[in-house]
Design a protein around this motif. Structure first.
Motif, PDB file in Angstrom:
ATOM      1  N   UNK A 120     -18.206   3.147   2.185  1.00 11.06           N
ATOM      2  CA  UNK A 120     -17.207   2.564   1.295  1.00 11.06           C
ATOM      3  C   UNK A 120     -16.118   1.860   2.072  1.00 11.06           C
ATOM      4  N   UNK A 121     -15.712   0.682   1.602  1.00 18.83           N
ATOM      5  CA  UNK A 121     -14.624  -0.087   2.214  1.00 18.83           C
ATOM      6  C   UNK A 121     -13.640  -0.449   1.108  1.00 18.83           C
ATOM      7  N   UNK A 122     -12.385  -0.032   1.269  1.00 22.89           N
ATOM      8  CA  UNK A 122     -11.362  -0.251   0.246  1.00 22.89           C
ATOM      9  C   UNK A 122     -10.172  -0.973   0.885  1.00 22.89           C
ATOM     10  N   UNK A 123      -9.789  -2.106   0.279  1.00 23.46           N
ATOM     11  CA  UNK A 123      -8.651  -2.887   0.753  1.00 23.46           C
ATOM     12  C   UNK A 123      -7.728  -3.148  -0.431  1.00 23.46           C
ATOM     13  N   UNK A 124      -6.493  -2.655  -0.338  1.00 21.09           N
ATOM     14  CA  UNK A 124      -5.584  -2.726  -1.482  1.00 21.09           C
ATOM     15  C   UNK A 124      -4.202  -3.184  -1.037  1.00 21.09           C
ATOM     16  N   UNK A 125      -3.613  -4.079  -1.835  1.00 20.73           N
ATOM     17  CA  UNK A 125      -2.262  -4.579  -1.590  1.00 20.73           C
ATOM     18  C   UNK A 125      -1.466  -4.414  -2.880  1.00 20.73           C
ATOM     19  N   UNK A 126      -0.478  -3.529  -2.852  1.00 22.34           N
ATOM     20  CA  UNK A 126       0.297  -3.200  -4.057  1.00 22.34           C
ATOM     21  C   UNK A 126       1.774  -3.478  -3.772  1.00 22.34           C
ATOM     22  N   UNK A 127       2.384  -4.350  -4.606  1.00 20.27           N
ATOM     23  CA  UNK A 127       3.746  -4.798  -4.322  1.00 20.27           C
ATOM     24  C   UNK A 127       4.588  -4.825  -5.593  1.00 20.27           C
ATOM     25  N   UNK A 128       5.793  -4.245  -5.519  1.00 20.02           N
ATOM     26  CA  UNK A 128       6.804  -4.341  -6.577  1.00 20.02           C
ATOM     27  C   UNK A 128       8.055  -4.939  -5.957  1.00 20.02           C
ATOM     28  N   UNK A 129       8.560  -6.031  -6.548  1.00 19.09           N
ATOM     29  CA  UNK A 129       9.621  -6.794  -5.890  1.00 19.09           C
ATOM     30  C   UNK A 129      10.630  -7.348  -6.893  1.00 19.09           C
ATOM     31  N   UNK A 130      11.898  -7.304  -6.512  1.00 13.86           N
ATOM     32  CA  UNK A 130      12.946  -8.119  -7.134  1.00 13.86           C
ATOM     33  C   UNK A 130      13.394  -9.107  -6.070  1.00 13.86           C
ATOM     34  N   UNK A 131      13.284 -10.415  -6.354  1.00 12.65           N
ATOM     35  CA  UNK A 131      13.571 -11.383  -5.299  1.00 12.65           C
ATOM     36  C   UNK A 131      14.252 -12.634  -5.846  1.00 12.65           C
ATOM     37  N   UNK A 132      14.395 -13.610  -4.980  1.00 12.20           N
ATOM     38  CA  UNK A 132      14.901 -14.944  -5.313  1.00 12.20           C
ATOM     39  C   UNK A 132      16.282 -14.904  -5.962  1.00 12.20           C
ATOM     40  N   UNK A 133      17.198 -14.145  -5.360  1.00 16.74           N
ATOM     41  CA  UNK A 133      18.606 -14.157  -5.773  1.00 16.74           C
ATOM     42  C   UNK A 133      18.823 -13.762  -7.230  1.00 16.74           C
ATOM     43  N   UNK A 134      18.045 -12.820  -7.731  1.00 16.08           N
ATOM     44  CA  UNK A 134      18.253 -12.322  -9.092  1.00 16.08           C
ATOM     45  C   UNK A 134      19.608 -11.620  -9.184  1.00 16.08           C
ATOM     46  N   UNK A 135      20.243 -11.723 -10.362  1.00 17.85           N
ATOM     47  CA  UNK A 135      21.542 -11.098 -10.622  1.00 17.85           C
ATOM     48  C   UNK A 135      21.346 -10.080 -11.744  1.00 17.85           C
ATOM     49  N   UNK A 136      21.526  -8.778 -11.427  1.00 15.67           N
ATOM     50  CA  UNK A 136      21.117  -7.712 -12.343  1.00 15.67           C
ATOM     51  C   UNK A 136      22.278  -6.756 -12.603  1.00 15.67           C
ATOM     52  N   UNK A 137      22.484  -6.440 -13.877  1.00 17.56           N
ATOM     53  CA  UNK A 137      23.385  -5.370 -14.289  1.00 17.56           C
ATOM     54  C   UNK A 137      22.625  -4.464 -15.251  1.00 17.56           C
ATOM     55  N   UNK A 138      22.577  -3.151 -14.970  1.00 19.92           N
ATOM     56  CA  UNK A 138      21.818  -2.208 -15.802  1.00 19.92           C
ATOM     57  C   UNK A 138      22.338  -0.806 -15.548  1.00 19.92           C
ATOM     58  N   UNK A 139      21.868   0.145 -16.367  1.00 21.16           N
ATOM     59  CA  UNK A 139      22.252   1.537 -16.138  1.00 21.16           C
ATOM     60  C   UNK A 139      21.549   2.095 -14.903  1.00 21.16           C
ATOM     61  N   UNK A 140      20.252   1.913 -14.823  1.00 21.44           N
ATOM     62  CA  UNK A 140      19.457   2.326 -13.664  1.00 21.44           C
ATOM     63  C   UNK A 140      18.490   1.197 -13.317  1.00 21.44           C
ATOM     64  N   UNK A 141      18.214   1.017 -12.029  1.00 20.39           N
ATOM     65  CA  UNK A 141      17.266   0.008 -11.569  1.00 20.39           C
ATOM     66  C   UNK A 141      16.258   0.699 -10.652  1.00 20.39           C
ATOM     67  N   UNK A 142      14.976   0.561 -10.996  1.00 20.41           N
ATOM     68  CA  UNK A 142      13.915   1.181 -10.198  1.00 20.41           C
ATOM     69  C   UNK A 142      12.880   0.136  -9.811  1.00 20.41           C
ATOM     70  N   UNK A 143      12.580   0.058  -8.519  1.00 26.21           N
ATOM     71  CA  UNK A 143      11.501  -0.783  -7.999  1.00 26.21           C
ATOM     72  C   UNK A 143      10.484   0.175  -7.392  1.00 26.21           C
ATOM     73  N   UNK A 144       9.298   0.250  -7.989  1.00 26.37           N
ATOM     74  CA  UNK A 144       8.354   1.324  -7.675  1.00 26.37           C
ATOM     75  C   UNK A 144       6.968   0.756  -7.422  1.00 26.37           C
ATOM     76  N   UNK A 145       6.415   0.993  -6.233  1.00 29.65           N
ATOM     77  CA  UNK A 145       5.047   0.593  -5.890  1.00 29.65           C
ATOM     78  C   UNK A 145       4.245   1.846  -5.563  1.00 29.65           C
ATOM     79  N   UNK A 146       3.110   2.025  -6.243  1.00 31.37           N
ATOM     80  CA  UNK A 146       2.291   3.224  -6.058  1.00 31.37           C
ATOM     81  C   UNK A 146       0.829   2.841  -5.888  1.00 31.37           C
ATOM     82  N   UNK A 147       0.183   3.436  -4.878  1.00 29.82           N
ATOM     83  CA  UNK A 147      -1.243   3.232  -4.651  1.00 29.82           C
ATOM     84  C   UNK A 147      -1.885   4.588  -4.378  1.00 29.82           C
ATOM     85  N   UNK A 148      -3.058   4.829  -4.970  1.00 26.11           N
ATOM     86  CA  UNK A 148      -3.737   6.103  -4.741  1.00 26.11           C
ATOM     87  C   UNK A 148      -5.241   5.904  -4.744  1.00 26.11           C
TER      88      UNK A 148
END
Length: 325
Positions: A120-148
């Motif tokens: 078996x050969x497994x190749x995985x690329x998992x990405x979570x991103x906030x980028x490009x000068x985003x302007x954010x106001x919120x109660x909570x901010x979560x950026x989450x990347x998960x691979x299993x």
């Protein structure tokens, strides 16, 4: 059945997947809460089986091969986000594999050779991103990347003959993961609660590999299992990002790692383990837990045959700005 028989069993599974979610650049997002999520789930199973019976030569091979390549990306690009609740950007990729490769050959009067292979050969690329000068106001901010990945493989070869019997089995699994959670350059974040940038990669590979050769004159059996896991896991906030978390809400619980332990198989596993008492291993100055001799090493190896590996998550709790990989 005849003077010479050849049997071959082959299963091939090849998957390629790309899942990408990207918010509209330059747009204003407002409301109670927002979720940007990309999810990939692969559930793979296959069995390669071969069997022969012959009066003369019996030869058989069984092969199960798997190739899984996936890219999963969730991105919040340049824009203005004003939320009364939480913002979550999540990318998740989950793969499960159950593989079986088995070859059995029986010869009366000739030679028998069997081979089983699981690859078996497994190749995985998992990405979570906030980028490009985003302007954010919120109660909570979560950026989450998960691979299993959870891989279970059983590979076996059996060759039996009144003359010479030989068998071999090999399992090879290669896992290459890149898991990234990131707040990029120029991003501005103001959270009344917490800001969390989390990347988590968990891989389990369980293989049972065996080869048995039985012969009236000679019997040869060999097996080998190889697992190569290369994981790159990053959680980052860029130098030019401006991130503020006031920590006015509840603390966040997140995964910090995994603890592994070996425990005996139970009845529910339907597995009968060999008895260590019947191996006739002689006493020495060491032990199975602290092997210092060949006898100790044999005892340690046989002890592992009676146990299964289990892992449990370890967690941490924090408030404010949390970055963890």
């Amino acid at each position: 059945v005849g003077d010479a028989v050849l049997g071959i069993g082959i299963v091939v599974v090849d998957t390629t997947n790309t899942a990408e979610i990207k918010s509209a650049a330059g747009k204003t997002i407002s409301g109670a809460s927002a979720l940007v999520a990309a999810t990939t789930r692969h559930s793979l199973a296959g069995a390669g089986l071969a069997g022969t019976a012959a009066a003369g030569l019996a030869a058989q091979a069984a092969i199960a091969t798997f190739a899984d390549s996936s890219t999963t990306s969730a991105t919040l690009s340049w824009g203005n986000v004003q939320l009364g609740g939480a913002l979550t950007v999540r990318a998740s990729d989950t793969t499960t594999l159950d593989a079986i490769a088995g070859a059995v050959g029986i010869s009366i009067g000739g030679a028998s050779a069997s081979a089983g292979a699981g690859v078996g050969v497994f190749t995985k690329d998992t990405t979570a991103t906030i980028d490009d000068s985003a302007d954010i106001t919120a109660s909570d901010v979560t950026v989450d990347a998960e691979s299993s990945e959870a891989i279970t493989d059983t590979t076996a070869g059996l060759g039996a003959s009144s003359a010479a019997g030989s068998a071999g089995a090999i399992s090879v699994f290669v896992v290459t993961d890149t898991t990234t959670a990131e707040i990029g350059s120029g991003v501005e974040v103001l959270a009344t609660g917490n800001v969390a940038v989390l990347a988590n990669d968990a891989t389990t590979v369980d293989t049972i590999t065996g080869g048995a050769g039985i012969g009236g004159v000679a019997g040869i059996g060999a097996s080998i299992a190889v697992a190569v896991v290369g994981a790159t896991t990053h959680a980052t906030i860029a130098d030019t990002a401006d991130v503020t978390a006031l920590a006015n809400g509840a603390a966040l619980t997140y995964v910090t790692g995994y603890d592994g332990a070996f425990t005996p198989y139970d009845v529910a596993n339907l597995f009968k383990a060999p008895s260590i008492d019947t191996t006739k291993v002689g006493a020495s100055g060491g032990s199975a837990g602290n092997p210092i001799s060949a006898a100790d090493a044999e005892a340690a190896g046989l002890a592992l045959l009676t146990e299964q590996r289990n892992s449990t998550k370890t967690t941490g709790t924090a408030s404010g700005v949390i970055v963890n990989a």
